[in-house]
Design a protein around this motif. Structure first.
Motif, mmCIF file in Angstrom:
data_model
loop_
_atom_site.group_PDB
_atom_site.id
_atom_site.type_symbol
_atom_site.label_atom_id
_atom_site.label_comp_id
_atom_site.label_asym_id
_atom_site.label_seq_id
_atom_site.Cartn_x
_atom_site.Cartn_y
_atom_site.Cartn_z
ATOM 1 N N LEU A 1 5.480 4.895 -2.460
ATOM 2 C CA LEU A 1 4.805 3.888 -2.086
ATOM 3 C C LEU A 1 6.132 2.497 -0.556
ATOM 4 O O LEU A 1 6.453 2.337 0.350
ATOM 5 C CB LEU A 1 4.834 2.575 -2.093
ATOM 6 C CG LEU A 1 3.032 2.470 -2.995
ATOM 7 C CD1 LEU A 1 2.302 1.635 -3.367
ATOM 8 C CD2 LEU A 1 2.523 1.917 -1.147
ATOM 9 N N PHE A 2 7.672 3.409 -1.172
ATOM 10 C CA PHE A 2 8.827 2.575 -0.800
ATOM 11 C C PHE A 2 8.807 3.621 0.163
ATOM 12 O O PHE A 2 9.358 2.961 1.290
ATOM 13 C CB PHE A 2 9.990 3.160 -1.819
ATOM 14 C CG PHE A 2 10.929 3.018 -1.380
ATOM 15 C CD1 PHE A 2 12.223 1.808 -0.915
ATOM 16 C CD2 PHE A 2 12.314 4.453 -0.664
ATOM 17 C CE1 PHE A 2 13.069 1.408 -0.490
ATOM 18 C CE2 PHE A 2 13.466 3.875 -0.228
ATOM 19 C CZ PHE A 2 13.636 3.109 0.180
ATOM 20 N N LEU A 3 8.964 5.270 0.698
ATOM 21 C CA LEU A 3 9.690 6.032 1.350
ATOM 22 C C LEU A 3 8.617 5.521 2.808
ATOM 23 O O LEU A 3 8.841 5.215 3.616
ATOM 24 C CB LEU A 3 9.323 7.340 0.921
ATOM 25 C CG LEU A 3 10.560 7.969 -0.106
ATOM 26 C CD1 LEU A 3 10.024 9.272 -0.304
ATOM 27 C CD2 LEU A 3 11.427 7.372 0.854
ATOM 28 N N THR A 4 6.821 5.034 2.630
ATOM 29 C CA THR A 4 6.008 4.992 3.511
ATOM 30 C C THR A 4 6.713 3.748 4.677
ATOM 31 O O THR A 4 6.181 3.218 5.621
ATOM 32 C CB THR A 4 4.896 4.885 2.874
ATOM 33 O OG1 THR A 4 4.463 6.330 2.478
ATOM 34 C CG2 THR A 4 3.856 4.889 3.738
ATOM 35 N N ALA A 5 6.692 2.741 3.325
ATOM 36 C CA ALA A 5 6.860 1.568 3.890
ATOM 37 C C ALA A 5 8.760 1.207 4.909
ATOM 38 O O ALA A 5 8.441 0.027 5.783
ATOM 39 C CB ALA A 5 7.262 0.080 2.751
ATOM 40 N N PHE A 6 9.533 2.073 4.130
ATOM 41 C CA PHE A 6 10.816 1.950 4.558
ATOM 42 C C PHE A 6 10.481 2.815 6.215
ATOM 43 O O PHE A 6 10.972 2.244 7.363
ATOM 44 C CB PHE A 6 11.621 2.657 4.407
ATOM 45 C CG PHE A 6 12.922 2.701 4.362
ATOM 46 C CD1 PHE A 6 14.380 1.742 3.954
ATOM 47 C CD2 PHE A 6 13.284 3.571 5.062
ATOM 48 C CE1 PHE A 6 15.420 2.095 4.346
ATOM 49 C CE2 PHE A 6 15.054 3.843 5.872
ATOM 50 C CZ PHE A 6 15.886 3.513 5.420
#
Length: 76
Positions: free
Chosen positions: A10-15
């Motif tokens: 989720l962090f990588l996608t949102a970033f």
């Protein structure tokens, strides 16, 4: 590690989504450059990289924290 995997994804996608939005979604932050698509892409990534990275980091951390918060709420 399984529990951290969802947060990391989720962090990588949102970033990435937030950085892309900062590059192309905010009209004032678009670069004015007539060049081939690859050069335009590279230059738009480099333009205001620190500001875009900080905004994308905040969005990514908020998205990555969602599974942790949900896990703590429903653990009671």
């Amino acid at each position: 590690m399984k529990k951290a995997g969802l947060s990391i994804a989720l962090f990588l996608t949102a970033f990435a989504a937030a950085y892309w939005h900062c590059c192309y979604g905010i009209p004032g932050w678009r670069i004015k450059l007539e060049a081939d698509p690859m050069t335009y892409f590279i230059k738009s990534i480099k333009y205001m990289a620190l500001v875009k990275s900080l905004i994308a980091l905040a969005v990514g951390l908020a998205a990555g924290a969602i599974p942790v918060i949900i896990r703590k709420i429903f653990r009671r």
